[in-house]
Design an enzyme around this catalytic site. Structure first.
Site, PDB file in Angstrom:
ATOM      1  CG  ASP A   1      -7.664  -5.424   5.207  1.00 38.37           C
ATOM      2  OD1 ASP A   1      -7.194  -5.720   6.306  1.00 38.37           O
ATOM      3  OD2 ASP A   1      -7.707  -4.265   4.768  1.00 38.37           O
TER       4      ASP A   1
ATOM      5  CD  GLU B   1      -2.949  -1.189   2.303  1.00 38.49           C
ATOM      6  OE1 GLU B   1      -2.662  -0.634   3.364  1.00 38.49           O
ATOM      7  OE2 GLU B   1      -4.034  -1.752   2.091  1.00 38.49           O
TER       8      GLU B   1
ATOM      9  CD  GLU C   1      -9.818  -1.177   8.320  1.00 36.55           C
ATOM     10  OE1 GLU C   1      -8.894  -1.774   8.907  1.00 36.55           O
ATOM     11  OE2 GLU C   1      -9.710  -0.732   7.172  1.00 36.55           O
TER      12      GLU C   1
HETATM   13  C1  BDP Z   1      -6.158  -2.130   6.204  1.00 40.51           C
HETATM   14  C2  BDP Z   1      -6.435  -0.735   6.651  1.00 40.51           C
HETATM   15  C3  BDP Z   1      -5.286   0.206   6.469  1.00 40.51           C
HETATM   16  C4  BDP Z   1      -4.017  -0.428   7.041  1.00 40.51           C
HETATM   17  C5  BDP Z   1      -3.782  -1.751   6.363  1.00 40.51           C
HETATM   18  C6  BDP Z   1      -2.630  -2.518   6.976  1.00 40.51           C
HETATM   19  O1  BDP Z   1      -7.542  -0.264   5.934  1.00 40.51           O
HETATM   20  O2  BDP Z   1      -5.604   1.401   7.128  1.00 40.51           O
HETATM   21  O3  BDP Z   1      -2.920   0.400   6.880  1.00 40.51           O
HETATM   22  O4  BDP Z   1      -4.889  -2.582   6.516  1.00 40.51           O
HETATM   23  O5  BDP Z   1      -2.903  -3.429   7.736  1.00 40.51           O
HETATM   24  O6  BDP Z   1      -7.018  -2.947   6.946  1.00 40.51           O
HETATM   25  O7  BDP Z   1      -1.477  -2.252   6.694  1.00 40.51           O
END
Ligand code: BDP
Length: 657
Positions: free
Chosen positions: A321, A248, A349
């Protein structure tokens, strides 16, 4: 009553007198143990004994009734403190304190919270206010909550914490910040809690202007070596690093054509002399043609055997996720020569954030109890990660914290139960969700059965209820926008990343619904060990709660109960809504047994949850109906909203707080 006491509601006065606590030495941890007894223990004489022969219990302890005395023994003082919290828990839950003969050994060595706290005080995916860590005030001003935090964690056996977000600011490693971290580490130490930090892979370049942050660059290696030495001078028992790399948008070794192993090993080498470890995250995926659910496995399996022994790969429970329900991550068990640990998410989340009552122990257990078949039948994720099947390895378990500066710590009073449950399972993953709920309710509210039984029932069913009104039958990631709160099954994110869009995950069309991960689709099923690859590969043998995770299923497909897929889906959403309505009724009846404030606050949250459940049901059924073209079964409450209106809802980030 504001919930700030969490589950720590031991009797406040009339503790035992000092003469009745027998112990040698005055180490800071032992002093905490004695203080807890003096303040809260109302039972008989107690002896606290360190005993080197109990080394095999790791941080564990024994508690024995010996004549008129209770003897708590452990190799180290921290074991004694855990033993003290154990008997205080027995006292609090009225569990009987006679003829005790208890031996406790933790399931995992490292039981760690991951805070996603930023240096500016915000928290990524935090729903309980700002960060507890007051970086601006440190190292001079010290919030009383630092110690309260440490105590709460110690009381459930958590022994480690990552203070900052995995999307890490390089500044975390700046000297002035390390001096602040040292203060926290000093406060936590008597409670047996070690500090870890998330680090940004580009730190050498960003902080000190090195040419690059290539892990094979000698200057970069030296930078990390010096940094480690600087850290350990301040914090001799520093735990190590947590790293999100090449994920990401975060920097990582691949920026220089190196592998995750190259990156992890460089850091492992500098921490090794001090006993530190690297937790390297497997949450990596890129916007490619490949199914996102397959990518971590594809990346890491070829690297098995290439990691140093103080590296542990940290793997989210599911391959996408933290969804309400996912199949387990196929990486578990697939790495044979590398330590693996689970990452759970306590912060909700994807589960209604701080508004929905969702008790997560059943989700955690579902993962830990999943049989991967990696080493034959019985190769559960618990056994792969706790050292049973990989005895030479480090064992650890982590979860993203839901803690903020809100008075009640977690936003929703019942979200405290998820922090509690994680700690208890990290200590003993054989505990059942029910045992943990039982304990938590008795400690946090009351042991009155008129409260205990219905509330426990509500908690135990709440995760499945959330799955039902959000994403039943294996649906996943059909959340709105970036905030992940409400539904947006129509989201196609044209022009941005397909692998972040709901339509990519549900694949609805006029034929049916669901993501084909069999041979005719992405073949993610091939990443599972036999017989799971066949079980998941065949629509008939796939558990129905994951059917849309693995298959594109025709709308008129006949489910096991004789209903069509469309009908089943409709009834699931409806059940979810009905259950939340029941929770409202259950809670209202609890009024006589709860203080006014917590009663009202939970009641208000349940109202939001009930409205949200209807929102989810209407949005998903009305939208999917545009493909199925089938009527919503007539015995189901009709939608209350127009699809077009629901599509217009634009939720500003954080509206729900
Ligand atoms: C996702 C989240 C994000 C996190 C990412 C992570 O939306 O904010 O940075 O995972 O775990 O669940 O790195």
């Amino acid at each position: 009553e504001d919930g700030s006491q969490l589950w720590l509601r031991f009797p406040a006065r009339n503790g035992i007198s000092t003469e009745k606590i027998i112990s040698k030495g005055n180490n800071p941890t032992l002093n905490v143990a004695k203080k807890e007894l003096m303040n809260h223990w109302q039972g008989q004489e107690i002896e606290l004994r360190t005993d080197k022969s109990l080394k095999n219990l790791k941080g564990g302890y024994t508690i024995k009734s010996v004549q008129n005395k209770l003897v708590i023994s452990a190799e180290k003082e921290i074991g004694l403190l855990y033993g003290v919290y154990h008997i205080l828990r027995l006292q609090q839950t009225k569990s009987g304190l006679t003829n005790l003969n208890i031996t406790e050994k933790p399931s995992y060595d490292v039981r760690i919270l991951n805070h996603w706290d930023n240096l500016d005080g915000t928290i990524e995916r935090g729903y309980a206010g700002h960060s507890l860590w007051k970086w601006e005030d440190l190292p001079n001003a010290i919030s009383p909550r630092y110690e309260e935090y440490a105590r709460a964690n110690a009381s459930i056996g958590i022994n480690a914490t990552v203070l900052n977000n995995v999307n890490a600011s390089p500044n975390m490693l700046r000297k002035d910040y390390l001096e602040k971290v040292k203060i926290l580490a000093d406060i936590f130490r008597p409670y047996g809690i070690k500090v870890y930090l998330s680090v940004n892979f580009s730190s050498p370049k960003v902080l000190d202007g090195l040419e690059n942050s290539d892990p094979l660059n000698k200057d970069v290696q030296k930078w990390w070596k010096d940094k480690a030495s600087e850290i350990y001078k301040l914090i001799p028992d520093f735990g190590g690093f947590l790293v999100k790399a090449n994920s990401e948008g975060q920097p990582g070794p691949q920026d220089y054509g190196r592998t995750h192993a190259d990156g992890a090993n460089m850091m492992a080498d500098v921490l090794k002399p001090y006993g530190g470890i690297v937790m390297w995250r497997a949450f990596v995926y890129s916007p490619s043609k490949e199914d996102r659910a397959k990518q971590a496995y594809l990346e890491f399996v070829p690297l098995d055997g290439k990691f140093r022994d103080n590296v542990i790969v940290q793997i989210k429970n599911g391959p996408v996720d933290f969804q309400p329900r996912e199949a387990f991550n196929p990486l578990f068990g697939a790495l044979k020569k590398t330590s693996e640990m689970v990452e759970f998410q306590i912060t909700q989340e994807y589960l209604g954030q701080a508004n929905h009552l969702v008790y997560l122990a059943p989700l955690f257990k579902e993962t830990l109890d999943s049989d991967t078949y990696s080493d034959g039948k019985g190769s559960t994720i618990a056994k792969i990660t706790d050292g049973t099947l990989r005895p030479a390895k480090i064992s650890a378990i982590s979860a993203v914290a839901n803690i903020g500066e809100d008075k009640n710590w977690t936003g929703h009073h019942f979200a405290q139960a998820n922090w509690y449950a994680f700690g208890r399972l990290a200590w003993n993953h054989d505990l059942t969700s029910e045992q943990i709920a039982d304990e938590w309710i008795k400690m946090t509210f009351t042991d009155n059965e008129k409260f205990l039984n219905p509330v426990k029932q509500m908690m135990l069913t709440s995760r499945e209820t959330a799955v039902d009104y959000m994403m039943p039958l294996g649906l996943h990631h059909i959340f709105a926008g970036m905030h992940h709160y409400g539904p947006e099954p129509w989201g196609d994110y044209k022009g941005t990343r397909a692998d972040w869009s709901p339509v990519y995950y549900h694949q609805a069309n006029t034929q049916g619904l669901g993501f084909d991960r069999t041979k005719t689709g992405s073949n993610a099923v091939s990443q599972y060990f036999p017989p799971l690859n066949d079980i998941y590969g065949n629509i008939k043998t796939t558990p129905e709660n994951l059917i849309l995770w693995f298959h594109h299923v025709p709308w008129d497909y006949q489910m096991k109960d004789g209903k069509t897929l469309w009908e089943e889906l409709s009834y699931k959403y409806d059940t979810g809504v009905k259950n939340v309505r029941d929770y409202q009724k259950i809670w209202d009846k609890m009024q006589p047994y709860v203080d006014e404030k917590r009663f009202t606050e939970v009641q208000s949250k349940l109202k939001i949850q009930a409205k949200d459940a209807v929102w989810w049901k209407d949005a998903c059924l009305l939208y999917f109906q545009t493909f199925s073209k089938m009527p919503i079964p007539y015995d189901i409450e009709r939608p209350l909203n127009e699809l077009e209106d629901l599509k217009k809802i634009k939720l500003p980030m954080g509206h729900h707080n």
